[in-house]
Design a protein around this motif. Structure first.
Motif, PDB file in Angstrom:
ATOM      1  N   GLN A 124     -32.409   3.994  -2.031  1.00  0.00           N
ATOM      2  CA  GLN A 124     -33.261   4.010  -3.217  1.00  0.00           C
ATOM      3  C   GLN A 124     -33.005   2.824  -4.134  1.00  0.00           C
ATOM      4  OE1 GLN A 124     -33.238   7.807  -5.195  1.00  0.00           O
ATOM      5  NE2 GLN A 124     -33.312   8.888  -3.252  1.00  0.00           N
ATOM      6  N   LYS A 125     -31.828   2.196  -4.055  1.00  0.00           N
ATOM      7  CA  LYS A 125     -31.501   1.019  -4.874  1.00  0.00           C
ATOM      8  C   LYS A 125     -31.902   1.238  -6.333  1.00  0.00           C
ATOM      9  CE  LYS A 125     -31.737  -2.169  -1.043  1.00  0.00           C
ATOM     10  NZ  LYS A 125     -32.344  -3.344  -0.461  1.00  0.00           N
ATOM     11  N   TRP A 126     -31.230   2.160  -6.987  1.00  0.00           N
ATOM     12  CA  TRP A 126     -31.531   2.529  -8.367  1.00  0.00           C
ATOM     13  C   TRP A 126     -31.578   1.327  -9.291  1.00  0.00           C
ATOM     14  CZ3 TRP A 126     -33.147   7.260  -9.260  1.00  0.00           C
ATOM     15  CH2 TRP A 126     -32.730   8.289  -8.423  1.00  0.00           C
ATOM     16  N   ARG A 127     -32.534   1.338 -10.159  1.00  0.00           N
ATOM     17  CA  ARG A 127     -32.645   0.392 -11.265  1.00  0.00           C
ATOM     18  C   ARG A 127     -32.778   1.242 -12.518  1.00  0.00           C
ATOM     19  NH1 ARG A 127     -31.151  -3.531  -8.553  1.00  0.00           N
ATOM     20  NH2 ARG A 127     -32.535  -4.681  -7.210  1.00  0.00           N
ATOM     21  N   LEU A 128     -32.126   0.857 -13.607  1.00  0.00           N
ATOM     22  CA  LEU A 128     -32.112   1.671 -14.813  1.00  0.00           C
ATOM     23  C   LEU A 128     -33.526   2.032 -15.276  1.00  0.00           C
ATOM     24  CD1 LEU A 128     -30.073   2.997 -16.641  1.00  0.00           C
ATOM     25  CD2 LEU A 128     -30.201   1.023 -18.134  1.00  0.00           C
ATOM     26  N   PHE A 141     -27.190  10.327 -11.868  1.00  0.00           N
ATOM     27  CA  PHE A 141     -27.832   9.689 -10.722  1.00  0.00           C
ATOM     28  C   PHE A 141     -27.963  10.646  -9.550  1.00  0.00           C
ATOM     29  CE2 PHE A 141     -25.637   6.495 -13.213  1.00  0.00           C
ATOM     30  CZ  PHE A 141     -26.688   5.663 -13.532  1.00  0.00           C
ATOM     31  N   SER A 142     -26.935  11.445  -9.318  1.00  0.00           N
ATOM     32  CA  SER A 142     -26.985  12.401  -8.213  1.00  0.00           C
ATOM     33  C   SER A 142     -25.783  13.330  -8.272  1.00  0.00           C
ATOM     34  CB  SER A 142     -26.977  11.668  -6.869  1.00  0.00           C
ATOM     35  OG  SER A 142     -26.922  12.583  -5.789  1.00  0.00           O
ATOM     36  N   ALA A 195     -23.109  14.382   3.650  1.00  0.00           N
ATOM     37  CA  ALA A 195     -22.909  13.034   4.185  1.00  0.00           C
ATOM     38  C   ALA A 195     -24.163  12.497   4.864  1.00  0.00           C
ATOM     39  CB  ALA A 195     -21.735  13.017   5.160  1.00  0.00           C
ATOM     40  N   ASP A 196     -24.897  13.349   5.544  1.00  0.00           N
ATOM     41  CA  ASP A 196     -26.110  12.900   6.241  1.00  0.00           C
ATOM     42  C   ASP A 196     -27.202  12.412   5.294  1.00  0.00           C
ATOM     43  OD1 ASP A 196     -24.920  13.489   8.673  1.00  0.00           O
ATOM     44  OD2 ASP A 196     -25.927  15.438   8.880  1.00  0.00           O
ATOM     45  N   ASP A 197     -27.148  12.826   4.024  1.00  0.00           N
ATOM     46  CA  ASP A 197     -28.162  12.428   3.042  1.00  0.00           C
ATOM     47  C   ASP A 197     -27.824  11.131   2.312  1.00  0.00           C
ATOM     48  OD1 ASP A 197     -29.463  14.740   3.749  1.00  0.00           O
ATOM     49  OD2 ASP A 197     -28.913  15.837   1.926  1.00  0.00           O
TER      50      ASP A 197
END
Length: 78
Positions: free
Chosen positions: A64-68, A49-50, A55-57
């Motif tokens: 983004q509220k990830w969805r599969l 995912f990342s 911290a600022d990012d």
């Protein structure tokens, strides 16, 4: 299925039977994400995912509220 698969399935089943919110950590591939999602684990984190971000990012990443179905590798980005 291998031993790791059975252990993972058992942990997810135990957590669900206790009505706990299950969060998988260390997810690195779409195959892992799919495996977990198919077994009812819908909260995950990991390098898939990342990678770590400053911290600022973080607010933009969370927005983004990830969805599969929308993951970068699933839609051909990245």
């Amino acid at each position: 299925p291998g031993g790791d698969t059975r252990v993972t399935e058992a942990v997810i089943a135990l957590g669900r039977s206790l009505k706990l919110h299950i969060v998988a950590e260390g997810v690195e591939t779409i195959e892992q994400a799919d495996f977990l999602h198919e077994r009812g684990c819908v909260s995950m984190q990991g390098y898939f995912f990342s990678h770590p971000v400053p911290a600022d990012d973080i607010p933009a990443l969370l927005a983004q509220k990830w969805r599969l179905a929308e993951l970068p590798e699933r839609v051909g980005v990245g």
